[in-house]
Design a protein around this motif. Structure first.
Motif: not given
Length: 359
Positions: A156-183
């Protein structure tokens, strides 16, 4: 046989007969139960993993069934696993569940995953962010141009955080995908600038991080919250100030509700016993994870996405709770509505195209 022995023998015979009858009834009640139950959770370090592992332990100890929890990519993955019958049970947030239920997921366009049934409400999943103290990242606006962990792909987080950031005008974010412990490890190793996650509170990975390092946590401004409420099917949420030692004030957020799901062909008696196990003993679930304080039968109304399983409907009705007709499975609806639902399902099946999403 002497008459004097009958008073002793009769109760013994009666007790044996009752015992045999009870065993027979138990066997009948368990007819068709799965030999082993597989429950899909999510990444290690998240609330799903803790909640799911605890639930599996209770299924083994109290229902006497063989059960296994499986770490997965999260709700999207769990919906797919349960729909295809690879998993018997799963945990989902209703945002991703709605996409898959309606055939709107990007990875499975047009495939309506409707062999899934809702069981019980779990808790709400709010969104918030953790950074290392002194990192200079102290708000959502500061995430522009930064390396931000958002959870595993398919969650859910990986699907919606990018959409949320775009809607809030936060640009050029370098997204990283991994499990909670790894992050969290990425943060402590300075490989990430922030970890934006979503899970039932408290998030175990956040707690472990703040025990090791000085951290800063933040949510949304009121305006950011309003923007997301207008643009997405989320609910307003306030993260209490006492959830983490590092917080000194509440944080505004938004949240999705989580529900347990099961395959539509699971026996009604099995699902009914799972419902009783979870909802009749709320204190046992809260001992597994504090977020289960919201695991209550009355929250069934938070689900307007997935039809409930007949075993779940039976449980709710016995508690005096009404399941809306629209949330009943087709076989439990009034004849006219059931025929309409069956026609829709038949039309969907005739239009269905093969998918390669199942694991």
């Amino acid at each position: 046989m002497s008459a004097g022995r009958f008073p002793t023998l009769c109760p013994l015979v009666t007790a044996c007969a009752l015992l045999v009858g009870s065993v027979a009834t138990l066997a009948d009640d368990r007819a068709g139960w799965p030999e082993e139950v597989l429950l899909g959770t999510a990444s290690l370090g998240g609330t799903y993993q803790v909640y799911g592992d605890g639930l599996v332990t209770r299924l083994i100890d109290e229902l006497g069934v063989e059960a296994v929890s499986q770490a997965t990519g999260g709700p999207y993955h769990n919906m797919t696993l349960v729909h295809t019958g690879v998993a018997d049970l799963g945990l989902v947030t209703l945002g991703p569940a709605r996409e898959l239920w309606d055939g709107e997921a990007e990875f499975a366009p047009g495939e309506e995953m409707r062999d899934v049934r809702a069981l019980f409400p779990m808790y709400q999943t709010p969104f918030h962010v953790v950074t290392l103290a002194g990192s200079g990242v102290e708000s959502i606006a500061d995430l522009s141009g930064k390396r931000v962990g958002v959870g595993p792909m398919g969650g859910t987080c990986a699907a919606y955080w990018p959409q949320f950031l775009e809607a809030l005008g936060v640009e050029d974010v370098h997204l990283q995908y991994a499990g909670a412990n790894h992050l969290t490890d990425y943060l402590t190793s300075r490989l990430s600038d922030a970890f934006a996650f979503c899970a039932g509170l408290p998030i175990g990975a956040f707690e472990r991080l703040e025990r090791r390092r000085e951290v800063h946590m933040f949510g949304l401004t009121e305006q950011q919250q309003a923007t997301l409420l207008e643009s997405f099917p989320v609910s307003p949420f306030e993260i209490p100030a006492d959830v983490y030692a590092s917080m000194d004030a509440p944080h505004a957020s938004v949240a999705f509700w989580n529900f347990a799901i099961g395959h539509k062909d699971l026996p009604e008696s099995f699902v009914y016993e799972v419902m009783k196990l979870v909802l009749d003993h709320p204190e046992a679930m809260e001992a597994i994870h504090p977020a289960a304080a919201e695991t209550r039968a009355e929250h069934l109304d938070k689900n307007s996405v997935i039809w409930f399983h007949p075993g779940a409907v039976r449980y709710y009705e016995e508690q005096g709770l009404e399941v809306p007709t629209a949330m009943l499975p087709p076989e439990m609806r009034p004849d006219e509505e059931a025929e309409d639902a069956a026609d829709v399902a038949a039309d969907d099946a005739s239009d269905e195209t093969p998918s390669d999403t199942a694991d």
